[in-house]
Design an enzyme around this catalytic site. Structure first.
Site, PDB file in Angstrom:
ATOM      1  N   ARG A 193     -72.738  -6.607  33.301  1.00 24.01           N
ATOM      2  CA  ARG A 193     -73.649  -6.923  32.219  1.00 24.01           C
ATOM      3  C   ARG A 193     -73.043  -6.505  30.904  1.00 24.01           C
ATOM      4  NH1 ARG A 193     -78.069  -6.105  36.277  1.00 24.01           N
ATOM      5  NH2 ARG A 193     -77.157  -4.090  36.753  1.00 24.01           N
TER       6      ARG A 193
ATOM      7  N   SER B  13     -69.248   2.145  37.299  1.00 20.14           N
ATOM      8  CA  SER B  13     -69.968   2.856  38.358  1.00 20.14           C
ATOM      9  C   SER B  13     -69.174   2.991  39.650  1.00 20.14           C
ATOM     10  CB  SER B  13     -71.302   2.173  38.599  1.00 20.14           C
ATOM     11  OG  SER B  13     -71.991   2.137  37.379  1.00 20.14           O
TER      12      SER B  13
ATOM     13  N   ASP C 160     -73.266   4.648  35.968  1.00 15.82           N
ATOM     14  CA  ASP C 160     -74.620   4.080  35.825  1.00 15.82           C
ATOM     15  C   ASP C 160     -75.719   5.140  35.921  1.00 15.82           C
ATOM     16  OD1 ASP C 160     -74.088   4.441  38.502  1.00 15.82           O
ATOM     17  OD2 ASP C 160     -74.760   2.463  39.147  1.00 15.82           O
TER      18      ASP C 160
END
Ligand code: ADP
Ligand code: MG
Length: 459
Positions: free
Chosen positions: A49, A144, A197
């Site tokens: 994202r 992450s 994350d």
């Protein structure tokens, strides 16, 4: 050569087994004063994202935000297998040369793909976003995977997880790699924060709600982070941070213990995975694996008890063909004839004409696998609350908020309800009335942007 390398890794693993958590170098969570235009990039699952946010300080807060989600082509996620293939085809060239140059190529390819998408996103920046005159755009990078952090904006990859596997890139400085990919795109942007994350979710969660003490991810993989007093951290040898706090990235997905009851299905899944012996807790709990465990159980029931008739449906033998979202849809089927279960068995596994009794058995398997995962995840959260002393009734009635993110928790209702019920069971009514699990939807994106702001080069 590989044999020796694996043996060495196994030894190292043995030594590191005791503690797997990492200091994040985040010693202050967002204050709310953050101001300006910041970008974030989140890499760590099947999608990545990109996000931009205009922060308006104490009053303005999040003035405007925009994000975009892009899926990563599968061939960019597993470099090694292709290198091996390549290797066997061109074995006349020197080993070393092929291994090095081609692995670097795949890693670069992944980062180039990401940088190109980011460049496109930056190009679409509208007039509602304002970068101060003469300033460089700044980015918080949520990466992450387990990273050994050396400062807030640098760190090296320890290992890939969750289906990524680009073996020889382990040890690479991920910020340096991203920065050169940004340069190659001609994108003038500085990475000012490298976070995980969980850290991003914790930061975003705290910005939103001051009582957030921990963050948990239940998506493709699983992990958690919490705020610790810095003087309680044995690994911390530097100066104590001003705040006295340090965010700990637990890497709890890699938790393993003889107390974790592993079935033959778990053991086989692990042995055949890209990272055998690692991420054992994650393999019991997270979205990447639950559907696959169900597939393995159904296969065994077919082999031993002809669940789907005398012939074994060929598709049932394909690893990871049954994804957790499929499992979740079957599990939530409330129709009297379990129509959705029938449809999924047909569409996903090519199994036609199942009886109601068979469908019920399939739902039972989903139920057992999902609830086991949810209960184990609740036990992990309980452990964190215990460490923070939030598991006993306090005299002061403070709230304890856990920021939660991840598609598994968000979409798999029976999973999230079981988790909450189990946590209540473990904490008791009194304590659990002050404990809240708050879904921080894409909180990690905002969190990474906030941390980029908090560590801006212009402060
Ligand atoms: P990531 O963890 O990859 O960053 P997400 O937090 O969006 O991304 O989680 C995606 C994961 O959530 C998927 O891999 C899948 O395992 C799980 N998931 C997504 N949708 C559902 C669903 N409807 N039911 C169950 N699990 C789901
Ligand atoms: Mg994620």
């Amino acid at each position: 050569r590989h044999g020796r390398r694996d043996a060495r890794r196994a030894r190292l693993r043995g030594r590191q087994q005791a503690r797997d958590d990492h200091i994040s170098y985040v010693d202050s969570l967002p204050s709310g004063q953050e101001k300006g235009l910041f970008y974030a990039l989140d890499l760590g699952g099947t999608n990545f994202r990109v996000l931009r946010v205009q922060l308006g300080g104490k009053e303005g807060r999040v003035v405007k935000q925009e994000c975009d989600e892009i899926s990563i082509p599968a061939h960019l996620m597993t470099g090694t297998s292709q290198v091996k293939l390549f290797h066997s085809q061109f074995c006349t060239l020197s080993d070393q040369w092929i291994t090095m140059s081609h692995v670097m190529f795949f890693f670069q390819e992944l980062f180039d793909f990401i940088a190109a998408a980011l460049a496109k996103f930056v190009a679409s920046e509208g007039e509602d976003f304002h970068l101060l005159e003469g300033r460089q755009r700044e980015l918080g990078f949520t990466f992450s995977f387990p990273v050994k952090q050396s400062s807030i904006a640098s760190g090296t990859l320890i290992k890939w997880t969750k289906g990524f596997s680009i073996d020889e890139t382990v040890g690479a400085d991920v910020v340096a790699e991203l920065s050169s990919a940004l340069d190659r795109q001609g994108l003038d942007m500085k990475v000012t924060a490298l976070v995980n994350d969980t850290i991003g979710t914790l930061a975003g969660g705290r910005y939103d709600d001051n009582d957030v003490v921990a963050a948990v991810i239940l998506g493709t993989g699983t992990n958690a982070a919490y705020v610790e007093r810095a003087n309680a951290i044995p690994k911390w040898h530097g100066l104590l941070p001003k705040s006295g706090d340090m965010v700990i990235n637990m890497e709890w997905g890699n938790f393993r213990s003889s107390h974790l009851p592993l079935t033959e299905f778990d053991q086989a899944l692990d042995a055949e995975s890209l990272n055998p012996g690692e991420q054992i807790y994650e393999k019991l709990i997270s979205g990447m694996y639950l559907g696959e465990i169900v597939r393995r159980v159904l296969l065994k029931m077919t082999e031993e008890a002809s669940l789907f008739g005398d012939d074994i449906p060929p598709k049932l033998k394909i690893p990871f063909i049954l994804r957790t979202p499929h499992m979740s849809m079957m599990h939530h089927d409330t129709s009297p004839d379990l129509r959705t279960v029938g449809a999924k068995l047909k569409d996903v596994l090519g199994i036609q004409g199942t009886s109601l009794k068979t469908r019920r058995l399939v739902v039972d398997v989903c139920d057992i696998v999902a609830k086991r995962g949810a209960r184990l995840a609740a036990a992990g959260i309980h452990g964190v609350l215990k460490k923070l002393g939030r598991d006993i009734p306090g005299s002061d009635k403070h709230r304890t908020v856990i920021a939660m993110d991840g598609g598994l928790y968000e979409h798999y209702t029976i999973f999230s309800e079981t988790l909450e019920n189990t946590l209540r069971e473990m904490l008791g009514e009194e304590v659990s009335s002050s404990v809240v699990i708050k879904l921080a939807n894409d909180g990690s994106g905002i969190g990474a942007a906030l941390l980029a702001a908090a560590h801006s080069q212009y402060l």
